[in-house]
Write a protein that holds these residues in place. Structure first.
Motif, PDB file in Angstrom:
ATOM      1  N   UNK A   1       0.821  -1.206   0.000  1.00 42.03           N
ATOM      2  CA  UNK A   1       0.000   0.000   0.000  1.00 42.03           C
ATOM      3  C   UNK A   1       0.859   1.262   0.000  1.00 42.03           C
ATOM      4  N   UNK A   2       0.418   2.243  -0.776  1.00 34.77           N
ATOM      5  CA  UNK A   2       1.094   3.538  -0.791  1.00 34.77           C
ATOM      6  C   UNK A   2       0.739   4.324   0.467  1.00 34.77           C
ATOM      7  N   UNK A   3       1.706   5.028   1.052  1.00 33.45           N
ATOM      8  CA  UNK A   3       1.393   5.855   2.214  1.00 33.45           C
ATOM      9  C   UNK A   3       0.549   7.067   1.815  1.00 33.45           C
ATOM     10  N   UNK A   4      -0.419   7.339   2.620  1.00 40.07           N
ATOM     11  CA  UNK A   4      -1.364   8.435   2.362  1.00 40.07           C
ATOM     12  C   UNK A   4      -1.243   9.425   3.518  1.00 40.07           C
ATOM     13  N   UNK A   5      -0.944  10.668   3.208  1.00 41.21           N
ATOM     14  CA  UNK A   5      -0.793  11.698   4.234  1.00 41.21           C
ATOM     15  C   UNK A   5      -1.907  12.710   4.106  1.00 41.21           C
ATOM     16  N   UNK A   6      -2.613  12.960   5.216  1.00 41.34           N
ATOM     17  CA  UNK A   6      -3.686  13.948   5.232  1.00 41.34           C
ATOM     18  C   UNK A   6      -3.095  15.298   5.582  1.00 41.34           C
ATOM     19  N   UNK A   7      -3.398  16.304   4.758  1.00 39.07           N
ATOM     20  CA  UNK A   7      -2.846  17.645   4.936  1.00 39.07           C
ATOM     21  C   UNK A   7      -3.994  18.621   5.161  1.00 39.07           C
ATOM     22  N   UNK A   8      -3.978  19.304   6.297  1.00 43.78           N
ATOM     23  CA  UNK A   8      -4.978  20.354   6.518  1.00 43.78           C
ATOM     24  C   UNK A   8      -4.649  21.556   5.637  1.00 43.78           C
ATOM     25  N   UNK A   9      -5.651  22.383   5.416  1.00 46.52           N
ATOM     26  CA  UNK A   9      -5.515  23.458   4.442  1.00 46.52           C
ATOM     27  C   UNK A   9      -4.415  24.451   4.816  1.00 46.52           C
ATOM     28  N   UNK A  10      -4.168  24.639   6.090  1.00 50.66           N
ATOM     29  CA  UNK A  10      -3.115  25.567   6.502  1.00 50.66           C
ATOM     30  C   UNK A  10      -1.833  24.834   6.900  1.00 50.66           C
ATOM     31  N   UNK A  11      -1.735  23.549   6.568  1.00 51.60           N
ATOM     32  CA  UNK A  11      -0.580  22.776   7.005  1.00 51.60           C
ATOM     33  C   UNK A  11       0.360  22.337   5.915  1.00 51.60           C
TER      34      UNK A  11
ATOM     35  N   UNK B   1      13.733  18.260  -2.291  1.00 50.15           N
ATOM     36  CA  UNK B   1      13.450  19.309  -3.275  1.00 50.15           C
ATOM     37  C   UNK B   1      12.528  18.820  -4.386  1.00 50.15           C
ATOM     38  N   UNK B   2      12.703  17.562  -4.845  1.00 49.50           N
ATOM     39  CA  UNK B   2      11.869  17.099  -5.958  1.00 49.50           C
ATOM     40  C   UNK B   2      10.401  17.045  -5.558  1.00 49.50           C
ATOM     41  N   UNK B   3      10.101  16.711  -4.261  1.00 45.78           N
ATOM     42  CA  UNK B   3       8.719  16.696  -3.795  1.00 45.78           C
ATOM     43  C   UNK B   3       8.189  18.123  -3.703  1.00 45.78           C
ATOM     44  N   UNK B   4       9.029  19.038  -3.188  1.00 48.03           N
ATOM     45  CA  UNK B   4       8.606  20.439  -3.116  1.00 48.03           C
ATOM     46  C   UNK B   4       8.282  20.974  -4.515  1.00 48.03           C
ATOM     47  N   UNK B   5       9.135  20.616  -5.470  1.00 51.69           N
ATOM     48  CA  UNK B   5       8.915  21.094  -6.834  1.00 51.69           C
ATOM     49  C   UNK B   5       7.624  20.513  -7.416  1.00 51.69           C
ATOM     50  N   UNK B   6       7.412  19.210  -7.186  1.00 53.72           N
ATOM     51  CA  UNK B   6       6.220  18.548  -7.716  1.00 53.72           C
ATOM     52  C   UNK B   6       4.943  19.144  -7.129  1.00 53.72           C
ATOM     53  N   UNK B   7       4.917  19.302  -5.818  1.00 56.97           N
ATOM     54  CA  UNK B   7       3.720  19.845  -5.170  1.00 56.97           C
ATOM     55  C   UNK B   7       3.532  21.303  -5.561  1.00 56.97           C
TER      56      UNK B   7
ATOM     57  N   UNK C   1       2.259  11.428  -5.570  1.00 60.08           N
ATOM     58  CA  UNK C   1       3.647  11.864  -5.678  1.00 60.08           C
ATOM     59  C   UNK C   1       4.470  10.749  -6.318  1.00 60.08           C
ATOM     60  N   UNK C   2       5.157  11.048  -7.427  1.00 63.88           N
ATOM     61  CA  UNK C   2       5.975  10.016  -8.072  1.00 63.88           C
ATOM     62  C   UNK C   2       7.364   9.929  -7.455  1.00 63.88           C
ATOM     63  N   UNK C   3       7.981   8.780  -7.610  1.00 63.25           N
ATOM     64  CA  UNK C   3       9.366   8.622  -7.218  1.00 63.25           C
ATOM     65  C   UNK C   3      10.290   9.046  -8.348  1.00 63.25           C
ATOM     66  N   UNK C   4      11.570   8.805  -8.169  1.00 62.18           N
ATOM     67  CA  UNK C   4      12.541   9.221  -9.172  1.00 62.18           C
ATOM     68  C   UNK C   4      12.337   8.492 -10.496  1.00 62.18           C
ATOM     69  N   UNK C   5      11.742   7.286 -10.436  1.00 60.14           N
ATOM     70  CA  UNK C   5      11.488   6.549 -11.676  1.00 60.14           C
ATOM     71  C   UNK C   5      10.123   6.843 -12.278  1.00 60.14           C
ATOM     72  N   UNK C   6       9.386   7.754 -11.657  1.00 64.93           N
ATOM     73  CA  UNK C   6       8.066   8.130 -12.167  1.00 64.93           C
ATOM     74  C   UNK C   6       6.922   7.333 -11.594  1.00 64.93           C
ATOM     75  N   UNK C   7       7.207   6.230 -10.916  1.00 66.45           N
ATOM     76  CA  UNK C   7       6.142   5.412 -10.324  1.00 66.45           C
ATOM     77  C   UNK C   7       5.647   6.062  -9.032  1.00 66.45           C
ATOM     78  N   UNK C   8       4.349   5.947  -8.729  1.00 64.98           N
ATOM     79  CA  UNK C   8       3.825   6.546  -7.501  1.00 64.98           C
ATOM     80  C   UNK C   8       4.493   5.956  -6.256  1.00 64.98           C
TER      81      UNK C   8
END
Length: 461
Positions: A12-22, A32-38, A53-60
């Motif tokens: 299973x892929x990890x799922x993170x819940x993000x509040x609107x101000x979080x 950095x690659x995650x910051x850039x993607x988001x 969010x994809x990994x370096x190989x493009x897979x989720x």
């Protein structure tokens, strides 16, 4: 499809819940690659949004889910369920962001997002799999989801396939699944066994009226559930206009709800003695119809003047309640799609209820929030008793004036429960008018989970 969780060992892929101000706080700890993607996406943490969010190989490798704000979540019964149909196929596990006190509710909502009424065409939603959140009793939540699906299926099925005999068949199937016993009294046998009002309401229909009586369990306190089973309500000789008849397949919603609740009680193995009573009828029109100003004598011996044949639900419930009361169980609960007045009072989303004892009402109120099953108590207001006393008979089934219709109906029913001190009556809508997360349009369970959650307090389980 079965409403079940993904296997715990699923990849299973990890799922993170993000509040609107979080979002900014979460991004601060990411590469950095995650910051850039988001940053390149429109994801902000708004409720009902998601981002893979994809990994370096493009897979989720992970996914983010917007969990909004406390204010936006308050507007949804199951906030997280909105993304269950958005995420790509596969299994997910919640890695962070889910408050512990919301885990059971959100897990249930996710499963219910997978419900679709597919008897006539496939309407099964495509829902991502979810591993049960940590600390959640997965088996119990799956039972609750199955109970809700049963209720929805029964309400959604039109009267052409869910008349009194089909409702009996559904009850028999449930009894077989759980090893319960069942007896059914049908047609003129209702008169011989002293259920005159059930017979009177249903005698005009080609599908004969009946009283379904199911029992399960041989130890513990006694609980009797009574559900209104009017499989279609034309209004009888006081014929409804077409605009009011359109949803009357759901007038057996009380019976659907008690059968769903009964499934949960039996599947969870609660240590109690359960009895389920369902007066199953169709309020139809023919030369055999009961008439305005008829006077019927009930099982209890009380005479009832019929001032509106469209107030039939309380009549069939009255005979069933009288039977329930004869055994003096520890608790009686009746459920019915009974009055439009209750909908005017609390709308379609709240289950209005009445209770003869404050302890019953308090237990239901405490259970409602954690059960994601909101309820609202209305009063047995004694000064209104005279409104249901017509003079020519003991009771009036449809007081004139239109005031306090939910209360006068509840007062009417209470007259048939005189030996049992603990009695709660639910006046429900049992229908979702438009789809919402975890809540498909159509038949809907109301009150059952609140009752289930209150039983340990009420019956010392």
């Amino acid at each position: 499809m079965p409403l079940t969780f993904a296997a715990p060992d699923a990849d299973a892929l990890p799922l993170t819940l993000i509040e609107q101000d979080g979002l900014d706080a979460w991004l601060a700890d990411q590469p950095d690659r995650v910051k850039t993607w988001v940053g390149a996406s429109s994801f902000s943490g708004a409720l009902g949004t998601s981002l893979v969010i994809p990994g370096e190989d493009g897979a989720p490798v992970a996914a983010l889910v917007g969990y909004g704000s406390e204010a936006t979540r308050a507007r949804q019964r199951f906030p997280l369920a909105a993304v269950a149909t958005q995420l790509p196929a596969g299994a997910y596990r919640i890695a962070a962001g889910l408050p512990a006190d919301r885990a059971e509710t959100e897990a249930l909502g996710w499963l219910l997002a997978g419900y679709g009424f597919s008897r006539y065409r496939d309407q099964t939603p495509k829902v991502a799999g979810l591993v049960a959140p940590e600390g959640v009793d997965a088996a119990r939540i799956e039972v609750l989801a199955t109970a809700e699906a049963l209720t929805r299926d029964l309400v959604n099925t039109p009267a052409s396939d869910m008349g009194p005999s089909a409702l009996e068949a559904a009850a028999r199937a449930l009894a077989t699944d759980h090893g319960a016993s069942i007896e059914v009294t049908t047609g003129t046998d209702l008169l011989e066994k002293n259920f005159p009002m059930i017979h009177a309401v249903g005698r005009a229909a080609t599908d004969e009226p009946r009283l379904i009586d199911m029992r399960w369990g041989d130890e513990g306190p006694a609980l009797t559930l009574v559900g209104k089973g009017v499989c279609f309500d034309t209004g009888g000789l006081n014929l409804k206009p077409g605009s009011s008849m359109g949803l009357m397949k759901k007038d057996m919603g009380g019976s659907a709800n008690v059968l769903g609740l009964a499934h949960a009680i039996m599947a969870l193995g609660l240590k109690l003695r359960l009895r389920v009573l369902i007066p199953a009828v169709e309020n139809s029109v023919s030369g055999a119809s009961f008439r305005p100003q008829d006077i019927l004598t009930s099982r209890k011996g009380l005479s009832v003047e019929i001032n509106n044949t469209d107030a039939e639900g309380r009549l069939v419930l009255a005979d069933a309640l009288a039977l329930a009361d004869e055994e003096k169980p520890d608790l009686i609960v009746s459920m019915a799609t009974l009055t439009g007045a209750a909908r005017v009072a609390v709308g379609p989303d709240l289950a209005a209820f009445f209770a003869t004892e404050d302890r019953v009402a308090d237990a239901l109120g405490r259970s409602a929030g954690p059960s994601a099953d909101p309820v609202w108590r209305l009063p047995y207001h004694a000064p209104y008793e005279e409104m249901i006393e017509p003079g020519i008979a003991d009771l009036d089934n449809a007081p004139s004036g239109g005031f306090a219709g939910a209360i006068t109906a509840a007062l009417f029913l209470r007259r048939f429960v005189t030996n049992t001190s603990a009695y709660a009556h639910f006046d429900i809508f049992s229908y979702q008018l438009s789809a919402a997360p975890g809540r498909s349009k159509g038949g809907f369970g109301q009150g059952g989970r609140a009752i289930l959650g209150a039983l340990p307090d009420l019956l010392d389980l």
